[in-house]
Design a protein around this motif. Structure first.
Motif, mmCIF file in Angstrom:
data_model
loop_
_atom_site.group_PDB
_atom_site.id
_atom_site.type_symbol
_atom_site.label_atom_id
_atom_site.label_comp_id
_atom_site.label_asym_id
_atom_site.label_seq_id
_atom_site.Cartn_x
_atom_site.Cartn_y
_atom_site.Cartn_z
ATOM 1 N N TRP A 43 0.807 -1.308 0.062
ATOM 2 C CA TRP A 43 -0.118 0.068 0.003
ATOM 3 C C TRP A 43 0.948 1.086 0.191
ATOM 4 O O TRP A 43 2.260 1.140 0.305
ATOM 5 N N THR A 44 0.237 2.489 -0.350
ATOM 6 C CA THR A 44 1.073 3.567 -0.670
ATOM 7 C C THR A 44 2.280 3.985 0.132
ATOM 8 O O THR A 44 3.404 4.148 -0.291
ATOM 9 N N VAL A 168 -22.447 -0.738 7.027
ATOM 10 C CA VAL A 168 -21.428 -1.696 6.581
ATOM 11 C C VAL A 168 -20.164 -1.393 6.643
ATOM 12 O O VAL A 168 -19.858 -0.246 6.529
ATOM 13 N N PHE A 169 -19.418 -2.365 7.349
ATOM 14 C CA PHE A 169 -17.864 -1.978 7.845
ATOM 15 C C PHE A 169 -16.882 -2.565 6.546
ATOM 16 O O PHE A 169 -17.260 -3.685 6.120
ATOM 17 N N GLY A 170 -16.250 -1.700 6.038
ATOM 18 C CA GLY A 170 -15.283 -2.127 5.240
ATOM 19 C C GLY A 170 -13.773 -2.064 5.538
ATOM 20 O O GLY A 170 -13.431 -1.054 6.091
ATOM 21 N N ALA A 171 -12.935 -3.069 5.440
ATOM 22 C CA ALA A 171 -11.484 -2.996 5.781
ATOM 23 C C ALA A 171 -10.622 -3.916 4.735
ATOM 24 O O ALA A 171 -11.054 -4.976 4.198
ATOM 25 N N THR A 197 -19.977 -6.877 6.945
ATOM 26 C CA THR A 197 -18.399 -6.475 6.537
ATOM 27 C C THR A 197 -18.143 -6.763 5.025
ATOM 28 O O THR A 197 -18.483 -7.626 4.319
ATOM 29 N N GLU A 198 -17.125 -5.894 4.574
ATOM 30 C CA GLU A 198 -16.822 -5.992 3.384
ATOM 31 C C GLU A 198 -15.132 -6.152 3.344
ATOM 32 O O GLU A 198 -14.713 -5.331 4.070
ATOM 33 N N SER A 199 -14.760 -7.117 2.612
ATOM 34 C CA SER A 199 -13.121 -7.023 2.531
ATOM 35 C C SER A 199 -12.721 -6.136 1.239
ATOM 36 O O SER A 199 -13.061 -6.541 0.282
ATOM 37 N N LEU A 200 -11.722 -5.267 1.437
ATOM 38 C CA LEU A 200 -11.523 -4.498 0.468
ATOM 39 C C LEU A 200 -10.006 -4.361 0.166
ATOM 40 O O LEU A 200 -9.273 -4.267 1.458
ATOM 41 N N ASP A 201 -9.428 -3.942 -0.892
ATOM 42 C CA ASP A 201 -7.928 -3.409 -1.056
ATOM 43 C C ASP A 201 -7.786 -2.201 -0.288
ATOM 44 O O ASP A 201 -8.771 -1.409 -0.318
ATOM 45 N N ALA A 202 -6.555 -2.248 0.514
ATOM 46 C CA ALA A 202 -6.379 -1.108 1.218
ATOM 47 C C ALA A 202 -6.453 0.182 0.487
ATOM 48 O O ALA A 202 -6.713 1.113 1.133
ATOM 49 N N ASN A 203 -6.127 -0.026 -0.971
ATOM 50 C CA ASN A 203 -5.948 1.280 -1.644
ATOM 51 C C ASN A 203 -7.336 1.822 -2.131
ATOM 52 O O ASN A 203 -7.261 2.780 -2.875
ATOM 53 N N ILE A 204 -8.220 0.950 -2.133
ATOM 54 C CA ILE A 204 -9.499 1.309 -2.519
ATOM 55 C C ILE A 204 -10.496 1.526 -1.753
ATOM 56 O O ILE A 204 -11.764 1.829 -2.078
ATOM 57 N N MET A 205 -10.307 1.116 -0.354
ATOM 58 C CA MET A 205 -11.379 1.281 0.608
ATOM 59 C C MET A 205 -11.738 2.630 0.693
ATOM 60 O O MET A 205 -13.122 3.064 1.149
ATOM 61 N N TYR A 206 -11.061 3.646 0.409
ATOM 62 C CA TYR A 206 -11.450 5.028 0.659
ATOM 63 C C TYR A 206 -12.414 5.492 -0.428
ATOM 64 O O TYR A 206 -13.374 6.165 -0.280
ATOM 65 N N GLU A 207 -12.335 4.985 -1.684
ATOM 66 C CA GLU A 207 -13.260 5.152 -2.647
ATOM 67 C C GLU A 207 -14.583 4.539 -2.465
ATOM 68 O O GLU A 207 -15.745 5.133 -2.918
ATOM 69 N N GLY A 212 -20.207 5.123 -1.213
ATOM 70 C CA GLY A 212 -21.585 4.752 -0.287
ATOM 71 C C GLY A 212 -21.243 3.272 -0.505
ATOM 72 O O GLY A 212 -22.524 2.660 0.126
ATOM 73 N N ASP A 213 -20.601 2.445 -1.004
ATOM 74 C CA ASP A 213 -20.386 0.965 -0.925
ATOM 75 C C ASP A 213 -20.206 0.269 0.539
ATOM 76 O O ASP A 213 -20.777 -0.701 0.780
ATOM 77 N N VAL A 214 -19.651 1.072 1.448
ATOM 78 C CA VAL A 214 -19.513 0.926 2.837
ATOM 79 C C VAL A 214 -19.643 1.997 3.755
ATOM 80 O O VAL A 214 -19.690 3.235 2.855
ATOM 81 N N ASP A 215 -19.765 1.912 4.846
ATOM 82 C CA ASP A 215 -20.410 3.052 5.812
ATOM 83 C C ASP A 215 -19.182 3.511 6.485
ATOM 84 O O ASP A 215 -19.019 4.845 6.928
ATOM 85 N N VAL A 216 -18.433 2.614 6.976
ATOM 86 C CA VAL A 216 -17.232 2.866 8.096
ATOM 87 C C VAL A 216 -16.148 2.098 7.575
ATOM 88 O O VAL A 216 -16.014 0.936 7.259
ATOM 89 N N ILE A 217 -14.803 2.653 7.785
ATOM 90 C CA ILE A 217 -13.554 2.030 7.280
ATOM 91 C C ILE A 217 -12.768 2.619 8.640
ATOM 92 O O ILE A 217 -12.407 3.362 9.198
ATOM 93 N N PRO A 218 -11.582 1.497 8.851
ATOM 94 C CA PRO A 218 -10.494 1.537 9.546
ATOM 95 C C PRO A 218 -9.234 2.342 9.086
ATOM 96 O O PRO A 218 -8.379 2.010 8.351
ATOM 97 N N ALA A 219 -9.489 3.836 8.755
ATOM 98 C CA ALA A 219 -8.492 4.631 7.970
ATOM 99 C C ALA A 219 -7.281 4.732 8.701
ATOM 100 O O ALA A 219 -7.017 4.829 9.798
ATOM 101 N N PHE A 220 -6.148 4.784 8.100
ATOM 102 C CA PHE A 220 -4.739 4.967 8.398
ATOM 103 C C PHE A 220 -4.494 6.657 8.661
ATOM 104 O O PHE A 220 -4.955 7.029 7.820
ATOM 105 N N THR A 221 -4.072 6.821 9.739
ATOM 106 C CA THR A 221 -4.167 8.401 10.201
ATOM 107 C C THR A 221 -3.172 9.162 9.178
ATOM 108 O O THR A 221 -3.160 10.372 9.449
#
Length: 307
Positions: A43-44, A168-171, A197-207, A212-221
């Motif tokens: 990831w980035t 919906v939680f995405g991570a 819950t949804e499993s997402l690539d770390a680089n696309i979970m923000y998109e 609106g595909d998910v409602d909450v993510i564990p974002a990196f600060t």
């Protein structure tokens, strides 16, 4: 070997073997007399940091640097550095403590105490040591969009909402596999009851969050998209997550092979602030700049290499 990442390692053995087979290294961590292999996660931030370390070493020494970015998470990188397939990469203290060593953290435990515990644990278990931290922490914040209608200042606030709202939680997939600081323990500690819950690539979970595909993510600060996308962040009010200071891990055999390496690497100790890491990540994720260019610009601006 800690059971959590051992399980993950076995699950990815096939892909890891294919990746690491390309390294073709001996047990000393390189196939050349002066070769140092720098690894990273997929990831980035973890594409920028190997470039930053590698370019810094190339400019200030006679070492030949080989890059192995994007190898995988700790399930791949821990055995890779343990076996000598890579010599150095950047890890986060909380990840080393809970996900690799399987140790518990204490609420309010200082960054210094966490660092000392992971340093001791890695040296005993892997013959790998932690060098001085780079200067920034990259922890988690549970984030949502301003347009979502969610009102929450803390994880506890979100937990209460999850019991009554269809959220919906995405991570990233790895977040669901982490033991001690992953989804299952987080949900148990706070009582989250997300509808799915949804499993997402770390680089696309923000998109996915913006769409609106998910409602909450564990974002990196340290992710620049939190500010650029105007995401709302929340406080870990029960202190679930430990400190996650970024620091280089290096094989102790590599330090013995290259006696000046540790002193040379001390030039990067404390060199990157959280704001600087956020800005570098944003240049790659949002502005489309290359990780190697971002790393080089930073090193020049800080006077760590010459233009």
């Amino acid at each position: 070997m800690n059971a959590s990442w051992k399980k993950g390692f076995l699950a990815v053995t096939g892909s890891a073997a294919l990746i690491l087979a390309g390294c073709g290294n001996d047990s000393a961590g390189g196939d050349g007399d002066n070769e140092i292999i720098v690894g990273g996660k997929p990831w980035t931030e973890q594409f920028i940091l190997p470039q930053l370390i590698g370019q810094y070493l190339e400019a200030n020494s006679e070492y030949d640097i080989t890059y192995q970015e994007g190898l995988g998470e700790v399930a791949i990188l821990t055995p890779a550095i343990d076996n000598g397939d890579i010599d150095i990469y950047v890890e986060y203290t909380g990840t080393g403590l809970k996900d690799v060593l399987g140790l518990d953290s204490e609420v309010g435990e200082s960054a210094e105490d966490v660092f000392n515990r992971v340093k001791e644990g890695y040296e005993e278990e892997f013959n790998v040591t932690w060098l001085e931290p780079l200067g920034f922490e990259n922890t988690y914040t549970l984030a949502f969009t301003e347009e979502s209608g969610i009102t929450a200042a803390t994880y506890s606030d979100l937990a209460e909402l999850s019991k009554s709202e269809d959220l919906v939680f995405g991570a990233p997939h790895s977040f669901y596999e982490r033991q001690g600081d992953g989804y299952d323990d987080l949900a148990s500690t706070y009582g989250f009851e997300f509808s799915s819950t949804e499993s997402l690539d770390a680089n696309i979970m923000y998109e996915a969050l913006r769409n609106g595909d998910v409602d909450v993510i564990p974002a990196f600060t340290t992710d620049g998209r939190i500010e650029r996308f105007n995401l709302q962040s929340t406080e870990d009010d029960m202190g679930f997550f430990p400190k996650y200071d970024a620091a280089p891990l290096v094989r102790m055999e590599t330090l013995e092979q290259f006696p000046d390496l540790e002193e040379l690497m001390s030039g990067l100790a404390g060199a990157i602030s959280e704001e600087e890491m956020i800005a570098m990540n944003a240049r790659v994720d949002i502005d489309g700049d290359r990780a190697e260019d971002v790393a080089r610009d930073f090193l020049i601006e800080k006077g760590l290499i010459e233009e």
